[in-house]
Motif scaffolding. Structure first.
Motif, PDB file in Angstrom:
ATOM      1  N   TRP A 181      -4.115  -7.134   5.549  1.00 13.41           N
ATOM      2  CA  TRP A 181      -4.666  -6.605   4.307  1.00 13.41           C
ATOM      3  C   TRP A 181      -3.570  -6.205   3.319  1.00 13.41           C
ATOM      4  O   TRP A 181      -3.801  -6.123   2.118  1.00 13.41           O
ATOM      5  N   ARG A 215      -3.250  -0.644  -2.318  1.00 17.16           N
ATOM      6  CA  ARG A 215      -4.069   0.534  -2.045  1.00 17.16           C
ATOM      7  C   ARG A 215      -3.232   1.813  -2.134  1.00 17.16           C
ATOM      8  O   ARG A 215      -2.069   1.820  -1.758  1.00 17.16           O
ATOM      9  N   ARG A 216      -3.885   2.887  -2.594  1.00 16.47           N
ATOM     10  CA  ARG A 216      -3.232   4.189  -2.657  1.00 16.47           C
ATOM     11  C   ARG A 216      -4.158   5.181  -1.959  1.00 16.47           C
ATOM     12  O   ARG A 216      -5.292   5.382  -2.384  1.00 16.47           O
ATOM     13  N   LEU A 217      -3.661   5.794  -0.898  1.00 14.91           N
ATOM     14  CA  LEU A 217      -4.497   6.649  -0.072  1.00 14.91           C
ATOM     15  C   LEU A 217      -3.791   7.961   0.246  1.00 14.91           C
ATOM     16  O   LEU A 217      -2.573   7.991   0.426  1.00 14.91           O
ATOM     17  N   ALA A 269       0.846  -1.188   0.000  1.00 14.75           N
ATOM     18  CA  ALA A 269       0.000   0.000   0.000  1.00 14.75           C
ATOM     19  C   ALA A 269       0.885   1.243   0.000  1.00 14.75           C
ATOM     20  O   ALA A 269       2.005   1.223   0.516  1.00 14.75           O
TER      21      ALA A 269
END
Length: 373
Positions: free
Chosen positions: A154, A128-130, A83
């Protein structure tokens, strides 16, 4: 099953330059980085002082450089599952121009969400990219969420970043709010402190599960064992006078780590009259009157959204080197600030656990516990 979370790589940029040695030579030596601003004309403002590296660096490029350092140290290869989480308000100058001129400028990668997207693409990472934009706890929030992703399984790894470079818009806002230090020096916890000053800060950390790190043969730098998030719900800008939100976050972090005390606290310590006394009260209520505390903002300045990530690196180096960084620019004791603030210079110590604290307008508070590997 909850995975143990460890740190395997980092990259950092401050007003002192790029890399850990620059932090050691500046922050740990207690050398303030403040000088008159050169990226904009400071003459309209009450104070001209900032803590900025020479030149006009581009935020996304500095972020990419620090990320390269971090993943190289961790041995994280292109194509890995990881992530990517970034705490930043973006490049203020470029973002303002982007919203005025839209896509024609080609500056979309300076908007916060695009910084995370662009960083993941450039590193060749999948996951994921947040983006986190919750002010001065943004990158601490990115680190905490990265911990949650890794510990829950995750994500096998998380690349967590914070990024802010000194620019005129924020300088003007803090100046108009009378929040900048009138004498051009940040004096955390000191009598006569009059405010903060802004500083460059970019840092990237690689978090992963201890199991994954062992399987890869990666060097574990430290264990990330606890975190806390709490709100004062007291005032839009002022902290609660007793530091209740900060104390609540610290207690959560200690409880999660299974600790009742730590060897050192890297405080938020902005050098403003209200923050420092409130933080002192909160720390005393949790850790007692003999707590060893310092604020490194007396050297780096306040790095806004990047503060949590850069001060995570500083806390990590304190553990690795066995040195408590000093509180610079300390002038004289303040009866409202009565802890051990390490004002004599860097202090050698056998550090096993470090607590790093950050706070933001709106009463937001974060706390992170790092422990020796």
């Amino acid at each position: 099953m909850t995975e143990e979370v460890v740190v395997t790589g980092f990259g950092v940029h401050t007003a002192f330059g790029r890399g850990a040695q620059a932090v050691r030579d500046g922050v740990f030596a207690g050398v303030p980085a403040f000088a008159a601003a050169t990226r904009f004309d400071p003459t309209p403002y009450r104070t001209p002082m900032t803590a900025a590296a020479p030149g006009e660096p581009v935020l996304r490029e500095v972020l990419h450089d620090c990320a390269h350092d971090a993943v190289t140290m961790a041995g994280l290869n292109r194509g890995a599952q990881a992530a990517v989480l970034v705490g930043s308000a973006g490049d203020w100058t470029a973002v303002t121009r982007f919203w005025r001129e839209r896509e024609e400028t080609g500056l979309a990668d300076s908007v916060p969400a695009h910084l995370a997207q662009g960083l993941a693409d450039r590193l060749g990472l999948h996951g994921r990219r947040l983006a986190f934009t919750n002010a001065c706890v943004a990158s601490a929030s990115a680190l905490i969420h990265g911990w949650r992703l890794v510990s829950s399984g995750w994500a096998p790894a998380a690349v967590c970043a914070g990024a802010y470079l000194v620019e005129e818009e924020n300088h003007a806002k803090f100046d108009s709010g009378r929040a900048l230090a009138k004498d051009g020096a940040v004096r955390p916890f000191s009598a006569g402190r009059s405010g903060l000053l802004l500083g460059d800060g970019v840092a990237v950390l690689v978090l992963e599960s201890a199991r994954t790190a062992r399987e890869r043969g990666a060097r574990v730098l430290a264990r990330f064992t606890g975190w806390g998030i709490a709100s004062d719900a007291y005032h839009v800008a002022k902290p609660h006078p007793e530091g209740r939100g900060m104390a609540a976050a610290a207690r959560q972090a200690l409880n999660r780590a299974g600790l009742s005390t730590v060897d050192y606290v890297n405080a938020h310590g902005t050098g403003t009259p209200l923050n420092d006394s409130a933080e002192t009260n909160g720390l005393r209520s949790v850790l007692g009157p003999s707590t060893v505390v310092s604020s490194t903002k007396g050297t780096t300045g306040h790095m806004l959204e990047a503060s949590g990530a850069v001060e995570f690196v500083i806390s990590l180096l304190a553990l690795l080197d066995g040195v408590v960084p000093p509180t610079a620019n300390y002038f004289a004791p303040d009866p409202a600030c009565d802890l051990d603030y390490v004002t004599e210079g860097p202090r050698k110590a056998d550090l096993r656990q470090v607590l790093s604290l950050n706070a933001a307008f709106g009463g937001m508070n974060t706390a992170i516990v790092l422990e020796h590997a």
